[in-house]
Scaffold this active site. Structure first.
Site, PDB file in Angstrom:
ATOM      1  N   ASP A   1       6.026  -4.863   5.449  1.00 35.87           N
ATOM      2  CA  ASP A   1       4.658  -4.493   5.798  1.00 35.87           C
ATOM      3  C   ASP A   1       3.794  -5.740   5.674  1.00 35.87           C
ATOM      4  O   ASP A   1       4.218  -6.760   5.114  1.00 35.87           O
ATOM      5  CB  ASP A   1       4.181  -3.389   4.848  1.00 35.87           C
ATOM      6  CG  ASP A   1       2.747  -2.977   5.116  1.00 35.87           C
ATOM      7  OD1 ASP A   1       2.370  -2.877   6.292  1.00 35.87           O
ATOM      8  OD2 ASP A   1       2.008  -2.786   4.143  1.00 35.87           O
TER       9      ASP A   1
ATOM     10  N   ASP B   1       4.563   3.094   4.261  1.00 34.30           N
ATOM     11  CA  ASP B   1       5.807   2.329   4.217  1.00 34.30           C
ATOM     12  C   ASP B   1       6.961   3.135   3.631  1.00 34.30           C
ATOM     13  O   ASP B   1       8.100   2.642   3.610  1.00 34.30           O
ATOM     14  CB  ASP B   1       5.617   1.057   3.381  1.00 34.30           C
ATOM     15  CG  ASP B   1       4.470   0.201   3.876  1.00 34.30           C
ATOM     16  OD1 ASP B   1       4.379   0.014   5.105  1.00 34.30           O
ATOM     17  OD2 ASP B   1       3.669  -0.272   3.054  1.00 34.30           O
TER      18      ASP B   1
ATOM     19  N   ASP C   1       3.848  -1.495   0.370  1.00 32.13           N
ATOM     20  CA  ASP C   1       3.061  -1.091  -0.791  1.00 32.13           C
ATOM     21  C   ASP C   1       2.278   0.193  -0.598  1.00 32.13           C
ATOM     22  O   ASP C   1       1.561   0.618  -1.508  1.00 32.13           O
ATOM     23  CB  ASP C   1       2.088  -2.208  -1.169  1.00 32.13           C
ATOM     24  CG  ASP C   1       0.943  -2.331  -0.178  1.00 32.13           C
ATOM     25  OD1 ASP C   1       1.189  -2.142   1.021  1.00 32.13           O
ATOM     26  OD2 ASP C   1      -0.186  -2.623  -0.597  1.00 32.13           O
TER      27      ASP C   1
END
Length: 1017
Positions: free
Chosen positions: A425, A871, A867
């Site tokens: 990410d 995700d 995070d």
């Protein structure tokens, strides 16, 4: 209980809000059909029809097991291991006369092994459950029968409940926005957990419900008919039936679970989707059962050893059958002491073939020591020790947040040393979720002394490593004098230049241009000031971190924005004539907001001198063409500076303005208001066309450069991982431009690299979207993506011949078609051939699908790192999931296998812990097989000397002790711990990272046992 409603600001009257209108693509004619059958009775829990619907509750679970399925599911997991399955069969047979040992000596060790492993799984899953309990027990205010709001737990919410969410709280379920603290039903939402974007989204309730508040809820009853639960974050189809009228609903009235209310005192909403029906949970996938590749390869070795076991047992049974048959020869008993004339079928010379077969079964149990059941226990012990090393590694401890690294499962330690592809990410993982104003170009002069992450990376690549070379190449003038910056750190402001600080800009040659430049930054925005009543300090709530950085920069340089009303913006300005701050007020007439198609934002204001001013900021691709002939004085210098800033990984915007004539403005306003109030499907196009007419003949003032600050050590970490041969893909929900800038900042993209951009934001596709023909749009989009990927493949081949690296950049719409079954192989081939891959505007589902595609198609170990809740899907789908315990909550950590506080710790996690975990596990496995084969062959040798009678050479209790206790303690304790203690300074030293080139990965050699042996023994 809360602040009052903000009656002063009616944003819906001020902004055009084209960004928040219902999409013309939403087909509301589908309501009532299959997939669009959900009915919600709002604030009517006693309705009999509502009671019959029986929708899911709001309880959410992310655990792998439940109390009901733990035993069967965990047993299934244990007996996926070949050795455990073998010993289960042996344990069953051990109760028959065929067994050479007592049943207890086989059953007890098997129960201990299975029980210990199941206990470890239970402990690890209980940790996940505790985090679920924490989330489910959060509090929210619900409207009860006594006509007041009472706090209740999230898990107790039901569909149709009326809730109140206050500022900085998360939404407990998917809600229909009814009203807010603003009179026109506006609220700001942070969707960082959903799409990774830090900019605030504007949501607006229906006008019919915007006035609802406490006293009106007594009589409020309504019905919502909408789509069934699905994973589409950016679409919603439904209708609200209220007060005898029907109102169409769009995504702009829906507040999604796990997004956060910002810059709004409170909102009222009705629960539409709960628990696992919410869109964020629909994007989640069930926790998979992950097994390391070493363990799967160990199963193959056990298959081989089982073949050896069958061979040895067969050989023994043949010799036993021959000797048994010869016991009676010519009426004489050769081995009379065995009494072959009075025996069971197991030793009957008259039925020697049966005796040989039964001996074969006995041999399978007798030589079972070739199958190392205690190896699994030893591996579990070793892995627990490895997790202790990871958890206590001080070099992966982040002091600022007091968060160490955590191995949340011990099953995948050795997988860390075999990672081939990292899927990451962006927001909160690579970056710090903050923008900083670092440089600017005003009147053709570059200001700002800061050094960006990209410039530092360029410097490191230079042989001399001289930092001054960056400034020299940047074209920024250097001035003598040592300036010591004693200012305290200010979030969003990292600008250092003595020529502008502390009012010195008034002494610059173009002080009037500088004044106008920062005045535009202080006025052209949608931010709202928040004054701390105790300290008097002003902070800003903005729709994007860029916008907040601009307002903060203007404030620090003498143009403080301190108050906003419905039609006024007030500043504390530094007056060049007196050198003192004065209060100035600007009448705010219109805000023409930013959009991805316009790539610019404008405001029209009237100053105290009664001048009409258009203030504009936007991307250079659309701004330079809008400059007047007289407004291009600094164009050449500004373009040069923009190129320098872009090379430094900075995000740039052009700042310009123009003065409007009264007559021109009056005519334009009439057309603009007519477009704003249009109810036709092409309203947005009419608004854009009207705005376009006024945003011309601008005068260039300069350009801004902000840095999307990377986390410390990200470029170095990526560089080291790249040297180790690890590929890195970035999957983000951010816009294409943002992702590209970060790609440059973290060295995924480099100057000279050929960029292959696949996007559906083309004029042809946009024109079809306006027509609304979904079949035509889908067909044209598919053909466009296919053509672009084939052209990209050709470009990669040609670039390879000229030794130029390629980077693939693809947006979310294109990715939807690229992941189709007939196109995914073409997409994967193109992506693998590129040095870097960036997927923009990706939904959580797409992130998971891309991860699955890479994992299954390449067959190599994949690691996903993120995070946020957006995700979670890719973390669960990858072979290894690493969660960043950052500012987006703990959803990613809850779904991860390993948790770290900063991306840079990934280098140590893989190159140090992964490296040694892999080598030591491999070494121990090889040592175990060596011991077991040696021990098993001694039994075979004894059998050869004992006429292959099937009798054990050792007492079964002694064998049980050797097999389960001695071997486990000796291998897991002595072999591993001695090795670790010998290597302890190497493992725990901060300078201990092995060379990246020595990073151990299974390049085919691990497919064989010899490969494992050579790499670890």
């Amino acid at each position: 209980m809360r602040g009052g409603r903000r009656r002063g600001i009616l944003f819906s009257k001020l902004y055009s809000f084209s960004c928040i209108r219902s999409s013309t693509e939403d087909d509301h004619s589908l309501r009532g059909q299959r997939g669009y059958s959900r009915v919600v009775y709002c604030n009517d829990p006693e309705n009999p029809e509502a009671l019959q619907l029986n929708y899911r509750g709001n309880y959410v679970s992310t655990t792998k097991y439940t109390a009901a399925n733990f035993i069967p599911k965990s047993l299934f997991e244990q007996f996926r291991r070949v050795a455990n399955l073998y010993f289960l069969v042996v344990a069953c047979v051990s109760f028959s006369p065929l067994a050479p040992y007592r049943a207890g000596s086989i059953v007890v060790p098997l129960v201990i092994v299975i029980g210990a492993t199941m206990a470890k799984e239970a402990v690890e899953d209980w940790r996940r459950r505790k985090q679920d309990i924490e989330a489910n027990n959060r509090k929210v205010k619900v409207y009860e029968k006594d006509h007041t709001f009472h706090e209740t737990r999230w898990k107790n919410l039901q569909v149709g409940d009326l809730v109140m969410v206050e500022k900085d709280e998360f939404f407990p379920a998917d809600l229909l926005l009814l009203s807010s603290s603003y009179d026109d039903g506006i609220c700001y939402v942070e969707t960082m957990n959903l799409d990774g974007e830090t900019n605030l989204k504007v949501k607006q309730s229906l006008e019919a419900t915007a006035a609802l508040h406490d006293e009106y809820f007594r009589k409020f009853k309504a019905v919502v008919k909408c789509e069934d639960p699905n994973e589409h974050l950016y679409s919603f189809i439904g209708s609200l039936y209220y007060d005898g009228k029907q109102y169409s609903l769009s995504p702009q009235q829906i507040l999604l679970r796990d997004s956060k209310l910002r810059n709004t005192e409170y909102i009222y909403g009705v629960v539409i989707f709960t628990g696992h029906d919410t869109k964020v949970m629909q994007n989640a996938t069930d926790p998979p059962s992950k097994r390391s590749k070493v363990e799967r390869k160990m199963d193959k070795i056990i298959y081989f050893l089982f073949g050896v076991l069958v061979l040895i047992s067969s050989v023994g049974s043949v010799f036993f059958g021959v000797q048994t048959k010869n016991d009676i020869s010519g009426g004489r008993y050769k081995r009379w002491y065995l009494r072959p004339d009075s025996t069971t079928v197991f030793f009957d010379p008259r039925r020697a073939s049966f005796a040989a077969f039964f001996h074969f079964l006995t041999g399978l149990m007798l030589y079972g020591y070739l199958i190392p059941i205690s190896l699994y226990v030893s591996i579990e012990i070793v892995k627990v020790l490895q997790t202790i090393f990871i958890n206590q590694d001080q070099d992966m401890y982040y002091e600022e947040t007091d968060r160490p690294a955590r191995a949340r499962t011990s099953n995948l330690n050795e997988e860390l040393g075999q990672v081939d592809t990292i899927l990451s990410d962006k927001t909160g993982t690579l970056t710090c979720n903050s923008m900083e104003f670092v440089k600017c170009s005003i009147a053709g002069i570059a200001y700002g002394r800061g050094i960006t992450e990209v410039e530092q990376a360029i410097t490191r690549r230079k042989k001399d490593g001289a930092l001054e070379s960056v400034d020299a190449s940047s074209g920024i003038e250097k001035h003598s004098g040592n300036i010591v910056d004693s200012r305290k750190s200010i979030k969003g402001f990292n600008f250092m230049d003595e020529r502008l600080m502390e009012g010195r800009w008034m002494n610059e040659p173009h002080a009037d241009v500088i004044q106008k430049f920062f005045r535009v930054l202080a006025i052209c925005h949608t931010a709202i000031p928040d004054v701390n009543k105790q300290s008097g300090e002003i902070s800003y709530e903005a729709e994007s971190p860029d916008e907040a950085a601009f307002v903060i920069a203007a404030k620090e340089l003498g143009f403080e924005f301190y108050e906003r009303t419905q039609n006024r913006i007030k500043l504390h300005e530094l007056d060049p004539k007196t050198g003192k701050k004065v209060d100035r007020s600007y009448e705010l007439l219109h805000v023409i907001e930013f959009s991805s198609s316009r790539k610019r934002m404008s405001v029209i204001v009237r100053n105290e001198e009664n001048q009409l001013l258009l203030l504009c900021k936007g991307a250079d691709s659309v701004m330079f063409e809008r400059l007047s002939n007289d407004g291009r004085i600094f164009e050449v210098e500004t373009k040069d500076h923009i190129n320098i800033y872009a090379a430094a990984g900075l995000r740039t915007l052009i700042i310009a303005y123009r003065e409007l004539a009264e007559e021109e403005y009056t005519m334009w306003e009439e057309e603009f208001l007519k477009a704003k109030t249009s109810v036709s499907a092409d309203r947005d196009a009419l608004v854009d066309a009207a705005a376009d007419k006024i945003e011309w003949d601008l005068i260039l003032l300069g350009a801004t450069a902000v840095e999307d600050k990377l986390q410390r050590g990200v470029p170095e970490c990526i560089e080291k991982l790249s040297q180790a041969g690890v590929k890195i893909w970035v999957l983000t929900g951010d816009k294409l431009e943002t992702a590209v800038n970060i790609g440059y900042a973290c060295s995924l993209l480099r100057e000279g690299m050929r960029q292959i951009v696949i996007t559906l934001d083309t004029p042809d596709i946009i024109a079809l979207e306006k027509q609304g023909d979904k079949e035509a749009i889908a067909k044209a989009s598919r053909e466009s993506v296919t053509m672009q990927m084939r052209e990209g493949k050709f470009q990669v081949v040609s670039s390879r011949q000229s030794r130029v690296s390629s980077a693939l950049i693809i947006d979310g719409k294109s990715l939807t078609f690229a992941l189709a079954e007939d196109l995914e192989s073409l997409f994967l081939e193109l992506a693998i051939d590129c040095a870097s891959v960036i997927c923009c505007r990706s939904s959580p589902k797409q992130k998971a699908l891309v991860t699955r595609l890479v994992k299954k198609s390449t067959g190599k170990t994949t690691l996903a790192i993120g995070d946020g809740a957006n995700d979670v899907g890719m973390l669960l789908e990858a072979d290894i999931g690493v969660g960043i315990s950052g500012v987006e909550g703990m959803q990613a950590v809850m779904a991860s296998d390993f948790a770290i506080a900063q991306f840079r710790f990934l280098e140590r996690l893989l190159l140090v812990h992964g490296h040694w975990c892999y080598r030591r596990i491999a070494m121990m496995i090889c040592y175990f097989f060596y011991k077991d084969i040696t021990f098993g062959l001694t039994l075979f040798w004894f059998e050869a000397c004992a006429s292959f009678s099937g009798q054990p050479a050792y007492n079964d209790c002694t064998l049980c002790y050797i097999k389960k206790v001695y071997r486990t303690s000796s291998s897991a304790g002595l072999v591993y711990l001695v090795g670790c203690l010998m290597r302890l300074p190497v493992l725990l030293s901060s300078s201990s990272s092995p060379p990246a080139q020595s990073f151990t990965r299974p390049s085919g050699e691990m497919e064989k046992w010899q490969g494992m042996k050579s790499s670890g023994f």
